[in-house]
Design an enzyme around this catalytic site. Structure first.
Site, PDB file in Angstrom:
ATOM      1  N   ASP A   1       0.760  -1.048  -0.079  1.00 22.49           N
ATOM      2  CA  ASP A   1       0.211   0.035   0.028  1.00 22.49           C
ATOM      3  C   ASP A   1       0.946   1.297  -0.074  1.00 22.49           C
ATOM      4  O   ASP A   1       1.902   1.545   0.639  1.00 22.49           O
ATOM      5  CB  ASP A   1      -0.873   0.075   1.215  1.00 22.49           C
ATOM      6  CG  ASP A   1      -1.830  -1.008   1.139  1.00 22.49           C
ATOM      7  OD1 ASP A   1      -2.183  -1.498   0.157  1.00 22.49           O
ATOM      8  OD2 ASP A   1      -2.604  -1.214   2.431  1.00 22.49           O
TER       9      ASP A   1
ATOM     10  N   ASP B   1     -14.935  -4.863  -2.627  1.00 21.54           N
ATOM     11  CA  ASP B   1     -14.213  -4.772  -0.919  1.00 21.54           C
ATOM     12  C   ASP B   1     -15.697  -4.943  -0.304  1.00 21.54           C
ATOM     13  O   ASP B   1     -16.619  -3.985  -0.557  1.00 21.54           O
ATOM     14  CB  ASP B   1     -13.472  -3.629  -0.917  1.00 21.54           C
ATOM     15  CG  ASP B   1     -12.310  -3.262  -1.440  1.00 21.54           C
ATOM     16  OD1 ASP B   1     -11.849  -4.416  -1.731  1.00 21.54           O
ATOM     17  OD2 ASP B   1     -11.899  -2.085  -1.919  1.00 21.54           O
TER      18      ASP B   1
END
Length: 236
Positions: free
Chosen positions: A8, A127
């Site tokens: 990330d 998600d």
């Protein structure tokens, strides 16, 4: 089973979040490209990149680091986070990204995603929180079920579905095999599990489930609960 080590990107650094909360970011490297190189040397075929600043801003924000990763590493790269129009998709592919991940836009404009999947290498990121799709960097929960969204892309030419159980992401609490399998069965598209992976037992559970094609590995590697070089030798 393809293993996708994950990075990330936040403010140019490699971090991991817990449950998608930006203020939970823990920095693991000031030079993300060096981490990608390390994964490549371990045997990774792919690395999963997320531009966290981009996810919240609606456009990629860590381009300098992404370009540096591509210039220094040969491993295949998939990138998500703030990619919401064709110009951005083309730009990411031009700088050497191998597959672009579309997330929030898949809920808001599935027709656009299908059009892009017909032209470019696209993965859809789904998600979910309690089975419902989370959007805008997980800041909002929609009224759409994750399985229904997956079905939407069943014959659209999407290369992969990446499904994340947000409640487990970055928690090392174990991967949600049932949720991932539900998605895989709903769409018959290669499906990649994400969120909660802790150790080898999670990888084994996904392999045993039959029907899940890959797994994203983040905090389990960074916190040392999973021997990643061993996993590459065993499963890749």
């Amino acid at each position: 089973m393809t293993l996708y080590p994950a990075i990330d990107l936040k403010d140019g650094k490699a971090v991991r979040l817990t449950k998608g909360l930006m203020d939970s970011a823990k920095i693991y490297s000031d030079e993300p490209w060096m981490l990608v190189k390390k994964f490549e040397e371990m045997g990774a075929k792919w690395v999963h990149l997320v531009d966290l600043n981009g996810a919240f801003a609606g456009e990629p924000k860590n381009l300098e680091q992404i370009i540096k990763i591509r210039q220094n590493c040969k491993v295949k790269l998939e990138l998500g986070g703030g990619i919401r129009d064709e110009d951005t998709i083309k730009k990411m592919l031009e700088i050497g990204i191998d597959r672009v991940i579309l997330g929030s836009i898949a809920v808001k404009n599935p027709t656009f995603v299908k059009e892009m999947a017909a032209k470019y290498p696209i993965a859809v990121g789904i998600d979910a929180i309690d089975g419902f799709v989370a959007v805008e960097g997980w800041g909002e929960v929609s009224a759409m079920r994750a399985t229904d969204l997956a079905k939407e892309f069943a014959n659209a030419g999407v290369e992969a579905i990446i499904c994340t159980d947000v409640s487990r992401d970055g928690t090392l609490s174990g991967v949600n095999v049932e949720f991932t399998l539900d998605i895989a069965n709903a769409c018959k598209i290669p499906t990649i599990a994400s969120g909660g992976v802790k150790d080898e037992s999670d990888i084994e559970a996904l392999v045993s489930a039959k029907g899940i094609d890959g797994v994203i590995i983040g905090k389990a590697y960074y916190e040392g609960t999973l021997d990643l070089p061993k996993m590459f030798k065993k499963y890749s």
